[in-house]
Design a protein around this motif. Structure first.
Motif, mmCIF file in Angstrom:
data_model
loop_
_atom_site.group_PDB
_atom_site.id
_atom_site.type_symbol
_atom_site.label_atom_id
_atom_site.label_comp_id
_atom_site.label_asym_id
_atom_site.label_seq_id
_atom_site.Cartn_x
_atom_site.Cartn_y
_atom_site.Cartn_z
ATOM 1 N N ILE A 233 0.837 -1.213 0.025
ATOM 2 C CA ILE A 233 -0.080 -0.051 0.070
ATOM 3 C C ILE A 233 0.986 1.236 -0.259
ATOM 4 O O ILE A 233 2.097 1.294 0.685
ATOM 5 C CB ILE A 233 -1.051 0.051 1.215
ATOM 6 C CG1 ILE A 233 -1.994 -1.145 1.219
ATOM 7 C CG2 ILE A 233 -1.666 1.381 1.294
ATOM 8 C CD1 ILE A 233 -2.699 -1.250 2.264
ATOM 9 N N GLU A 234 0.607 2.233 -0.918
ATOM 10 C CA GLU A 234 1.395 3.423 -0.811
ATOM 11 C C GLU A 234 0.802 4.540 -0.267
ATOM 12 O O GLU A 234 -0.452 5.014 -0.694
ATOM 13 C CB GLU A 234 1.617 3.646 -2.444
ATOM 14 C CG GLU A 234 2.448 4.866 -2.547
ATOM 15 C CD GLU A 234 2.825 5.245 -3.967
ATOM 16 O OE1 GLU A 234 2.894 4.325 -4.684
ATOM 17 O OE2 GLU A 234 2.880 6.493 -4.307
ATOM 18 N N PRO A 235 1.260 4.917 1.002
ATOM 19 C CA PRO A 235 0.272 5.944 1.836
ATOM 20 C C PRO A 235 0.737 7.343 1.209
ATOM 21 O O PRO A 235 1.376 7.835 0.711
ATOM 22 C CB PRO A 235 1.114 5.921 3.056
ATOM 23 C CG PRO A 235 1.979 4.773 3.283
ATOM 24 C CD PRO A 235 2.263 4.208 1.795
ATOM 25 N N ILE B 166 6.760 3.601 0.332
ATOM 26 C CA ILE B 166 6.705 4.738 0.830
ATOM 27 C C ILE B 166 7.262 5.897 -0.262
ATOM 28 O O ILE B 166 8.331 5.458 -0.831
ATOM 29 C CB ILE B 166 7.917 4.906 1.964
ATOM 30 C CG1 ILE B 166 7.324 3.954 3.030
ATOM 31 C CG2 ILE B 166 8.005 6.187 2.337
ATOM 32 C CD1 ILE B 166 8.430 3.687 4.072
ATOM 33 N N GLU B 167 6.611 6.822 -0.402
ATOM 34 C CA GLU B 167 6.933 7.837 -1.338
ATOM 35 C C GLU B 167 7.473 9.194 -0.660
ATOM 36 O O GLU B 167 6.898 9.636 0.349
ATOM 37 C CB GLU B 167 5.985 8.352 -2.422
ATOM 38 C CG GLU B 167 6.219 9.373 -3.364
ATOM 39 C CD GLU B 167 5.256 9.364 -4.462
ATOM 40 O OE1 GLU B 167 4.832 8.323 -4.956
ATOM 41 O OE2 GLU B 167 4.984 10.406 -4.954
ATOM 42 N N VAL B 168 8.423 9.643 -0.958
ATOM 43 C CA VAL B 168 9.247 10.614 -0.484
ATOM 44 C C VAL B 168 8.153 12.021 -0.266
ATOM 45 O O VAL B 168 8.294 12.400 0.669
ATOM 46 C CB VAL B 168 10.629 10.959 -1.086
ATOM 47 C CG1 VAL B 168 11.109 12.224 -0.189
ATOM 48 C CG2 VAL B 168 11.486 9.864 -1.338
ATOM 49 N N ASN B 169 7.912 12.256 -1.265
ATOM 50 C CA ASN B 169 6.999 13.545 -1.319
ATOM 51 C C ASN B 169 5.524 13.264 -0.625
ATOM 52 O O ASN B 169 5.164 14.115 -0.156
ATOM 53 C CB ASN B 169 6.749 14.041 -2.860
ATOM 54 C CG ASN B 169 6.229 15.360 -2.992
ATOM 55 O OD1 ASN B 169 5.799 15.895 -4.135
ATOM 56 N ND2 ASN B 169 6.626 16.260 -1.796
ATOM 57 N N HIS B 170 5.092 12.075 -0.460
ATOM 58 C CA HIS B 170 3.853 11.994 0.285
ATOM 59 C C HIS B 170 4.208 12.053 1.634
ATOM 60 O O HIS B 170 3.402 12.454 2.417
ATOM 61 C CB HIS B 170 3.240 10.447 0.122
ATOM 62 C CG HIS B 170 2.986 10.119 -1.369
ATOM 63 N ND1 HIS B 170 2.494 8.918 -1.809
ATOM 64 C CD2 HIS B 170 2.738 11.083 -2.439
ATOM 65 C CE1 HIS B 170 2.160 9.281 -3.087
ATOM 66 N NE2 HIS B 170 2.259 10.330 -3.526
ATOM 67 N N ALA B 171 5.424 11.442 2.110
ATOM 68 C CA ALA B 171 5.773 11.696 3.427
ATOM 69 C C ALA B 171 5.899 12.970 3.811
ATOM 70 O O ALA B 171 5.478 13.596 4.822
ATOM 71 C CB ALA B 171 7.244 11.111 3.594
ATOM 72 N N VAL C 39 10.105 1.922 -2.242
ATOM 73 C CA VAL C 39 10.201 3.219 -2.218
ATOM 74 C C VAL C 39 9.815 3.728 -3.487
ATOM 75 O O VAL C 39 10.107 3.444 -4.601
ATOM 76 C CB VAL C 39 11.888 3.781 -1.544
ATOM 77 C CG1 VAL C 39 11.841 5.399 -1.859
ATOM 78 C CG2 VAL C 39 12.033 3.563 -0.314
ATOM 79 N N ASP C 40 9.020 4.776 -3.518
ATOM 80 C CA ASP C 40 8.950 5.881 -4.686
ATOM 81 C C ASP C 40 9.860 6.896 -4.391
ATOM 82 O O ASP C 40 9.578 7.909 -3.701
ATOM 83 C CB ASP C 40 7.528 6.237 -4.993
ATOM 84 C CG ASP C 40 6.612 5.178 -5.721
ATOM 85 O OD1 ASP C 40 7.113 4.313 -6.047
ATOM 86 O OD2 ASP C 40 5.491 5.663 -6.053
ATOM 87 N N ALA C 41 10.853 6.985 -5.289
ATOM 88 C CA ALA C 41 11.878 8.209 -5.143
ATOM 89 C C ALA C 41 11.391 9.542 -5.980
ATOM 90 O O ALA C 41 11.329 9.517 -6.807
ATOM 91 C CB ALA C 41 13.314 7.616 -5.367
#
Ligand code: XUL
Ligand code: CO
Length: 440
Positions: A233-235, A269-274, A297-299
């Protein structure tokens, strides 16, 4: 054989930090071994099909600017999809990235019926399989686009209409089968419109149950078809919805536990979503490892002054080093990888700009890897960490089995006042800066 699309590039080679060639890697040296594995094995780079080949450079005020001839609406959709795929595999193999990622609708056009969409996808899968075979490029993950078509305006799994839930389930089943057929290493679910705009028309408890049911169906299907990759799942906290249910890693973990999925599903985990969730990238990685749900990771990166999901290519070695440090501390990737869910700026209209973007992203990540490895090898950070928690060594009986009241009573008698010690944050930040500067 179609004409090459990126005709003035043969392949991107590693030339080292002193090279001035903009079409070469300066830090990413795929076969170089660091910390027991090659850079390629540590980083597991993937190119995202959607940003690089399916999007034409629109923004909320303007139409496409990029040179993507296959997006011309006058073209036959299947011919255009084949041309797009040839360009995509040409690019990924010239770049030397080991993987790509797609949404079903990126690689095959939506048909006028569900059955036609499935047929289109199946036809393109044959071609994708041939391209994979020919180039050696693999599929890091597939995912279903459950957000672009107007039918998904009120969400997919969380839609108030059960027929839409069933439609989305059917589409995911087909896309999971497709991912398995192409040897995909993982399957991703990003809840594009799984959230709400206003509580005035939303039954949140019901929607959460629907989402929990949907993910359980996905896991059951994974076993039914014998797919052995991870379900991820990609938050993301918001956008396009005002509030998205898979807000961040912590929210996803709580959700997975409630619906009995904590051992079955992990996170991408996507950096910009974090950043949008108010977290650092490193925080989300650490939170995922702490919960035992780290996957992939989505970088990408946001912008310091613009608040929406800008999907820039990553350029900050410091930000990525801190994330990479948590990634290495947690044990690194298993089947996950580093997908460039990032897009060119709208004015970057030359074909080679796509190479510059990926080279910059890959070099940034490679530098971050080298710095993180150097920090770990140096050992000072870990030594100081161990020192900081030394009081808890052998901590199983730290209270000696005492109750809260007994702890109170003992404290009353001893009247001990614990000694404070420095947290040394600035010293540690300097240590990180030193390794970023020196890592080669
Ligand atoms: C959207 C996003 C998606 C997912 C895949 O913000 O990150 O591209 O990665 O659906
Ligand atoms: Co993403």
């Amino acid at each position: 054989m179609t004409e090459p699309f990126f005709s003035d590039v043969d392949s991107i080679a590693y030339e080292g930090p002193d090279s001035d060639n903009p079409l070469a890697f300066h830090w990413y040296d795929a076969d170089r071994v660091v910390a027991g594995a090659t850079m390629a094995e540590h980083l597991r780079f993937a190119v995202s099909y959607w940003h690089s080949f399916s999007s034409e450079g629109i923004d909320i005020f303007g139409t496409g600017t990029l040179d993507r001839p296959w997006l011309d609406p006058a073209r036959d959709p299947m011919d255009a999809a084949k041309e797009k795929m040839a360009a995509a595999f040409e690019f990924v193999s010239k770049l030397g990235a080991p993987f790509y990622c797609f949404h079903d609708r990126d690689i095959a056009p939506e048909g006028s019926t569900f059955a036609e969409s499935c047929r289109n996808l199946d036809e393109m899968l044959d071609l994708a399989g041939e391209h994979q075979e020919r180039t050696g490029v693999g599929l890091l993950w597939g995912t279903a686009n459950l957000f672009s078509h107007p039918r998904f305006q009120a969400g997919a799994a969380t839609n108030p209409d059960p027929d839409l839930f069933r439609y989305a389930a059917a589409q995911v089943a087909h896309c999971m089968n497709a991912t398995k057929r192409l040897g995909g290493a993982n399957y991703v679910l990003w809840g594009g419109r799984e959230g709400y705009e206003t509580l005035l028309n939303t039954d949140m408890a019901r929607e959460l149950d629907q989402l929990g049911r949907f993910f359980n169906l996905v896991v059951e299907h994974k076993y039914a078809i014998g797919f052995d990759g991870l379900i991820l799942i990609e938050p993301k906290p918001f956008e396009p919805t005002k509030h998205q249910y898979d807000y961040d890693v912590a929210a996803v973990h709580a959700f997975l536990q409630k619906y009995g999925l904590a051992d079955e599903v992990k996170v991408n985990i996507e950096v910009n979503h974090a950043t949008l969730a108010g977290h650092d990238f490193a925080h989300e990685i650490a939170a995922a490892f702490a919960a035992g749900i780290f996957g992939s990771v989505d970088a990408n990166a946001g912008d310091d002054r613009l608040g929406w999901d800008l999907d820039r290519f990553p350029v900050s070695v410091e930000q990525m080093t801190l994330g990479m440090l948590e990634l290495l501390r947690g044990g690194g990737f298993t089947s996950g990888g580093m997908n460039f869910d990032a897009k060119l700026r709208r004015q970057s209209i030359d074909r080679n700009d796509l190479f510059h973007a990926h080279i910059g992203g890959m070099d940034t990540m490679a530098r971050a890897l080298l710095a993180a490895v150097a920090i770990i090898d140096d050992g000072e950070l870990d030594r100081r960490l161990a020192e900081r928690y030394a009081g808890w060594d052998g901590a199983d009986d730290i209270t000696g089995g005492a109750s809260l009241q007994q702890l109170h009573d003992t404290q009353l008698v001893s009247d001990a006042d614990p000694t404070r010690v420095s947290g040394r944050q600035e010293l540690l930040e300097n240590l990180v800066a030193k390794h970023i500067e020196r890592a080669r």
